[in-house]
Design an enzyme around this catalytic site. Structure first.
Site, PDB file in Angstrom:
ATOM      1  N   ARG A   1       0.778  -1.045   0.022  1.00  0.00           N
ATOM      2  CA  ARG A   1      -0.031   0.099   0.043  1.00  0.00           C
ATOM      3  C   ARG A   1       0.879   1.139   0.285  1.00  0.00           C
ATOM      4  O   ARG A   1       1.243   1.433   0.930  1.00  0.00           O
ATOM      5  CB  ARG A   1      -0.644   0.048   1.250  1.00  0.00           C
ATOM      6  CG  ARG A   1      -1.749   1.245   1.316  1.00  0.00           C
ATOM      7  CD  ARG A   1      -3.073   0.992   2.135  1.00  0.00           C
ATOM      8  NE  ARG A   1      -2.442   1.125   3.703  1.00  0.00           N
ATOM      9  CZ  ARG A   1      -3.490   1.346   4.651  1.00  0.00           C
ATOM     10  NH1 ARG A   1      -4.875   1.376   4.274  1.00  0.00           N
ATOM     11  NH2 ARG A   1      -3.141   1.230   5.929  1.00  0.00           N
TER      12      ARG A   1
ATOM     13  N   ASP B   1      -3.936   3.261  14.430  1.00  0.00           N
ATOM     14  CA  ASP B   1      -3.134   3.845  13.513  1.00  0.00           C
ATOM     15  C   ASP B   1      -3.718   5.390  13.013  1.00  0.00           C
ATOM     16  O   ASP B   1      -4.458   5.841  13.828  1.00  0.00           O
ATOM     17  CB  ASP B   1      -2.870   2.831  12.180  1.00  0.00           C
ATOM     18  CG  ASP B   1      -4.681   2.684  11.617  1.00  0.00           C
ATOM     19  OD1 ASP B   1      -5.471   3.531  11.873  1.00  0.00           O
ATOM     20  OD2 ASP B   1      -4.546   2.146  10.582  1.00  0.00           O
TER      21      ASP B   1
END
Length: 532
Positions: free
Chosen positions: A168, A448
């Site tokens: 990613r 996160d």
């Protein structure tokens, strides 16, 4: 005709503002030249699309509501399918995600998950060292040489038959200030994608392993089409077969849920599936409706996947994907094992089981976990209820695309504990991020950037669209926010938690963003200016 200087000198016009010592094997002239070429060909379109995001948000601020596009009705109603899915990605029942740190890569590849998503985005703090060293780590993983020995002498190496690697890159909005091309700052997405593709694409393609990518934060089919063109150009430049680069798109913005058919269509020769990026999706809901006082959400713990707007989103994603022959991936389980408290640990794992059972029975083809210990738990649920490699046969024709269901506000409350938790998570995550750490365990959840963004956006809305009451009817106000933030800042400074040394700096930033009259698009953009 004269040969362009950039062909003769790949570093012409390229300026590195970060240290290069120790990175020569990654930042080769040819690799940087390839990245610079991507910038010159595609950055103008990227910037124009970011400008369209701004204009779209201003319309939402003025009262417009997201909806399906009338100009793309033919795509939504047409009879078409995506290209066949590679054998390596036919079974994705459990995927694990994590940053591109060396030991974490090895542990993720060895976890027993079908796929490892190596993340340069929300679980990584984009320091120059993290980004470039992460590229080296992934190159070593691809060529089979990755290993690690801890300070205590424990050795880590990859086992046979590891998880399939998917990478990613950063979203289109994030810059990489350490690289300039012709005086312009490079896009973080093009650095992450370009370096990985340059160093690894041929080796992966030779083994029928892609390369494969997860694409984050897209808001429109045009943004997906840009990625398609970037990949097509990279395939030509690197002499790879067209379409060998495959993509899975995270549907993690509210505008994107209204363009899922269109995003699949824009990437139809290379897309494999869509993913319910639940945490960023909740954040995007908050951000999209930042000016809509009638669409506030309750505290984060109450905004679960069974609330109507999230249930409608996940089921529509399944129906859309399976209609087009693409996979519908479930969302992240952020729980981590709780050591020393068997009762609390079992309660946390029970939540994971319930969440994964909901996903597999709804028709999802796989799911995400953040910790290796959750892989066997998720796998057992999917093995029991999905004996086939995937569930493309589950068409969910009962699902109807309704705009109002996708934007319906969730009912609930704000407790003092929920408010306090938002302040703490936002502060502790931001401090750790500023210190170079992108995923942080807080109260037995792996936080996160997405979850910190939820906390930040909720605090802003509760304070600016008041008076909002706690469940005990006391009012939420800035005096209380300042008091709670100061208390958590003191505790963090005195603790041994990640980011303790950056507590004051993080608190100053969070205070400024929360008191500001407008909700900023991303926490990570102003924080990037202070990153070590």
């Amino acid at each position: 005709m004269a040969v362009p200087k950039s062909v003769l000198d790949p570093l012409a016009g390229v300026r590195l503002n970060g240290p290069t010592e120790g990175f020569a094997d990654v930042l080769t002239p040819a690799a940087l030249g390839f990245v610079a070429d991507l910038h010159r060909r595609f950055d103008g379109r990227r910037l124009a699309l970011l400008a369209e995001r701004v204009a779209r948000q201003l319309r939402y601020d003025a009262g417009e509501l997201p909806d399906f596009r009338p100009d793309t009705r033919a795509i939504r109603e047409g009879d078409w399918s995506v290209a066949p899915i590679p054998a390596a990605l036919q079974d994705r029942r459990v995927e694990i995600t994590g940053p591109v740190e060396r030991k974490m890569i090895i542990n993720a590849l060895n976890s027993g998950a079908k796929v490892f998503m190596a993340d340069f985005e929300d679980s990584s703090a984009p320091t120059w060292a993290n980004q470039v060293d992460g590229q080296r780590n992934l190159r070593d993983a691809v060529n089979g040489s990755i290993e690690f020995t801890s300070a205590e002498g424990k050795h880590y190496a990859v086992v046979d038959d590891p998880a399939v690697l998917v990478v990613r890159p950063r979203g289109w909005h994030l810059p990489e200030r350490h690289v300039e091309v012709d005086g312009d700052v490079l896009a973080g997405a093009l650095l992450d994608f370009g370096l990985f593709a340059f160093h690894n694409a041929k080796a992966l393609q030779a083994r029928d392993r892609g390369p494969y990518f997860y694409l984050p934060k897209l808001q429109s089919m045009e943004e997906a089409a840009l990625w398609d063109d970037v990949m097509a150009y990279a395939e030509d430049a690197l002499e790879l077969p067209h379409g060998c680069m495959k993509a899975t798109v995270l549907i993690e913005t509210l505008p994107a849920v209204f363009q899922m058919h269109e995003i699949l269509h824009a990437l139809r020769t290379r897309i494999v599936g869509l993913n319910c990026g639940r945490w960023d999706y909740i954040f995007s809901y908050l951000k999209t409706f930042r000016a809509h006082a009638d669409r506030l959400l309750p505290e984060r713990g109450q905004v679960v996947m069974t609330v109507p707007f999230l249930k409608a989103y996940s089921e529509l994603l399944i129906h859309t994907c399976h209609r087009r022959g693409a996979f519908a991936m479930g969302g992240m389980a952020a729980q981590i094992p709780i050591r020393g408290d068997d009762e609390a640990n079992e309660a946390a794992m029970a939540k994971v089981r319930a969440d994964k059972l909901r996903e597999v029975t709804a028709g999802h083809d796989g799911t995400w976990v953040a910790h290796p210990a959750l892989v066997p738990i998720a796998q057992a649920i999917f093995d029991e209820h999905m004996p086939t490699p995937n569930q493309l046969h589950v068409t969910r024709d009962d699902v109807i695309a309704r705009r109002d269901a996708l934007i319906a506000p969730a009912m609930g409350t704000v407790t003092r504990a929920g408010f306090d938790n938002n302040v703490e998570v936002c502060l502790r995550y931001t401090a750790a991020w500023l210190d170079g750490l992108g995923c942080v365990p807080i109260h037995n959840l792996m936080e996160d950037a997405a979850t910190a963004e939820i906390a930040r956006a909720q605090l802003w809305q509760w304070l600016h669209h008041g008076p909002v009451e706690f469940s005990d009817h006391a009012l939420i106000n800035f005096a209380l926010f300042d008091q709670v933030l100061a208390a958590h800042t003191h505790r963090l400074r005195e603790s041994k938690h990640p980011g303790a040394a950056r507590a004051t700096q993080a608190a100053t930033l969070i205070s400024a963003l929360t008191h500001a009259s407008e909700l900023r698009d991303f926490l990570t953009l102003p924080a990037y200016e202070h990153l070590v």
